[in-house]
Scaffold this motif. Structure first.
Motif, PDB file in Angstrom:
ATOM      1  N   PRO A 120     -34.562  31.098 -62.222  1.00 19.96           N
ATOM      2  CA  PRO A 120     -33.530  31.815 -61.000  1.00 19.96           C
ATOM      3  C   PRO A 120     -33.980  33.230 -61.080  1.00 19.96           C
ATOM      4  N   SER A 121     -34.202  34.051 -62.255  1.00 19.02           N
ATOM      5  CA  SER A 121     -34.950  35.645 -61.559  1.00 19.02           C
ATOM      6  C   SER A 121     -36.171  35.197 -61.687  1.00 19.02           C
ATOM      7  N   VAL A 122     -36.662  34.311 -61.703  1.00 21.16           N
ATOM      8  CA  VAL A 122     -38.527  34.073 -61.278  1.00 21.16           C
ATOM      9  C   VAL A 122     -38.495  33.888 -59.633  1.00 21.16           C
ATOM     10  N   SER A 147     -50.642  34.024 -62.279  1.00 24.11           N
ATOM     11  CA  SER A 147     -50.310  32.685 -63.065  1.00 24.11           C
ATOM     12  C   SER A 147     -49.102  33.455 -63.558  1.00 24.11           C
ATOM     13  N   GLY A 148     -48.553  34.102 -63.996  1.00 18.14           N
ATOM     14  CA  GLY A 148     -46.834  34.144 -64.445  1.00 18.14           C
ATOM     15  C   GLY A 148     -46.371  33.240 -63.564  1.00 18.14           C
ATOM     16  N   GLY A 149     -44.956  34.037 -63.812  1.00 14.70           N
ATOM     17  CA  GLY A 149     -43.450  33.173 -63.749  1.00 14.70           C
ATOM     18  C   GLY A 149     -43.080  33.556 -62.125  1.00 14.70           C
ATOM     19  N   VAL A 150     -42.964  34.216 -61.932  1.00 13.66           N
ATOM     20  CA  VAL A 150     -42.627  34.857 -60.400  1.00 13.66           C
ATOM     21  C   VAL A 150     -44.434  35.192 -59.961  1.00 13.66           C
ATOM     22  N   GLY A 151     -45.305  35.222 -60.394  1.00 11.41           N
ATOM     23  CA  GLY A 151     -46.952  34.228 -59.419  1.00 11.41           C
ATOM     24  C   GLY A 151     -46.431  32.803 -59.140  1.00 11.41           C
ATOM     25  N   ALA A 251     -31.276  32.049 -53.853  1.00 12.28           N
ATOM     26  CA  ALA A 251     -32.574  31.768 -54.376  1.00 12.28           C
ATOM     27  C   ALA A 251     -32.604  30.767 -54.796  1.00 12.28           C
ATOM     28  N   LEU A 252     -31.372  30.266 -55.362  1.00 16.76           N
ATOM     29  CA  LEU A 252     -31.513  29.015 -56.312  1.00 16.76           C
ATOM     30  C   LEU A 252     -31.379  27.716 -55.679  1.00 16.76           C
ATOM     31  N   ALA A 253     -30.139  27.961 -54.375  1.00 12.53           N
ATOM     32  CA  ALA A 253     -30.707  26.741 -53.080  1.00 12.53           C
ATOM     33  C   ALA A 253     -32.106  26.452 -52.981  1.00 12.53           C
ATOM     34  N   GLU A 254     -32.598  27.058 -52.111  1.00 10.69           N
ATOM     35  CA  GLU A 254     -33.914  26.865 -52.024  1.00 10.69           C
ATOM     36  C   GLU A 254     -34.984  25.906 -53.128  1.00 10.69           C
ATOM     37  N   ALA A 255     -34.767  27.027 -53.929  1.00 12.75           N
ATOM     38  CA  ALA A 255     -35.184  26.317 -55.346  1.00 12.75           C
ATOM     39  C   ALA A 255     -34.705  24.980 -55.038  1.00 12.75           C
ATOM     40  N   ALA A 256     -34.202  24.343 -55.548  1.00  9.13           N
ATOM     41  CA  ALA A 256     -33.122  23.374 -55.245  1.00  9.13           C
ATOM     42  C   ALA A 256     -33.787  22.384 -54.944  1.00  9.13           C
TER      43      ALA A 256
END
Length: 297
Positions: A120-122, A147-151, A251-256
């Motif tokens: 979610p936050s990422v 290499s982390g979550g956001v990256g 953001a969640l909708a696009e990610a999903a």
């Protein structure tokens, strides 16, 4: 109900697992039985007492913004979920057995709770900084601390948008970021020269807060083409510090949608039981992640 809390600002040792009253969903909210909670740098920054305008808090305070779990209570006005639904989203005090979410989406098929809690936050942060830095298809984006979550999310969203990415990461994570579509180099001595050898840079993101903002400005030639989420001194160099969240539901909708098509995947590097939240914070502060860290409840 068990939850992680802190009564004073400080290091990981201030975290305590306590018995707490159950929270309840207010209007436009849901409550979930938490199965996993994401570990984010904002969690330990708040624990340290850093002033982050988007997340004011009073002590004692709970910990955590992201979670995945099963809906068990629905607030007034909520129509899109029912008790028993599996969701992931953002709320407050998510290092707990029960948590209230203010933004959520159905969990994509095939994801575990641990995997879902890492998004979610990422993904909100990744999409926000891509928008704020103004990079366009066909241009080159430099990502420091990739290499982390956001990256991991930035590299994959940029790839979907036709943006060329140069990524800096630790030596052990070079193949990982290449696998996400980026040109890669380490952040050790001489890194700016190596970046220049890979091509001109149109925009840059500082995701690690390792003191490289001046170099990113030099590489782009314009402080307005650099955004940091990790260096609060960035404005001293004319660079935007991005700390205010955008639309988590969008953001969640696009990610999903990308997850469902196999175009977005953020691995869980390590998981911790609720009793080891302090160790999770220590590891997060040490950096060098490949993907996400999560708390299992």
């Amino acid at each position: 109900m068990k939850k992680v809390s802190f009564a004073e600002f400080g290091g990981p040792e201030v975290l305590r697992l306590i018995d707490a009253e159950e929270p309840h969903a207010g209007p436009g909210q849901i409550r979930i039985a938490v199965r996993a909670a994401g570990v984010n740098p904002v969690d330990w920054r708040l624990r340290e007492g850093q002033v982050l305008g988007a997340h004011p808090l009073e002590l004692p305070a709970g910990v955590g913004l992201d979670a995945a779990g099963v809906v068990d209570e629905i607030g007034e006005g909520v129509r899109d979920v029912a008790p028993g639904d599996r969701v992931f989203g953002e709320g407050t005090s998510t290092y707990a057995e029960l948590a209230v979410l203010s933004a959520w989406a159905p969990m994509p098929a095939g994801l575990t709770f641990a995997e879902a809690a890492g998004y979610p936050s990422v993904v909100e942060t990744a999409l926000r900084v891509l928008r704020e830095v103004g990079v366009r298809p066909g241009q080159t984006l430099l990502v420091s601390g990739a290499s982390g979550g956001v990256g991991s999310a930035v590299l994959q969203f940029a790839r979907e948008r036709g943006i060329r990415v140069i990524a800096t990461a630790g030596a052990a994570n070079q193949e990982y970021v290449r696998g996400l579509g980026a040109l890669a180099t380490t952040y050790h001595e001489g890194w700016t020269a190596r970046v220049r050898c890979l091509g001109d840079v149109d925009a840059a993101l500082d995701l690690a807060g390792s003191g490289v903002v001046p170099e990113l400005v030099a590489l782009t030639g314009d402080p307005r083409r650099v955004v940091s989420i990790a260096d609060r001194d960035a404005p001293k160099f004319g660079v935007r510090f991005s700390g205010t969240a955008g639309s988590v539901p969008d953001a969640l909708a696009e990610a999903a949608e990308l997850i469902a098509r196999g175009r977005l995947h953020i691995p869980v590097e390590k998981s911790y039981p609720l009793t080891e939240a302090a160790r999770a914070h220590s590891d997060s502060q040490a950096g060098h992640a490949r993907g996400r860290r999560v708390i299992l409840v």
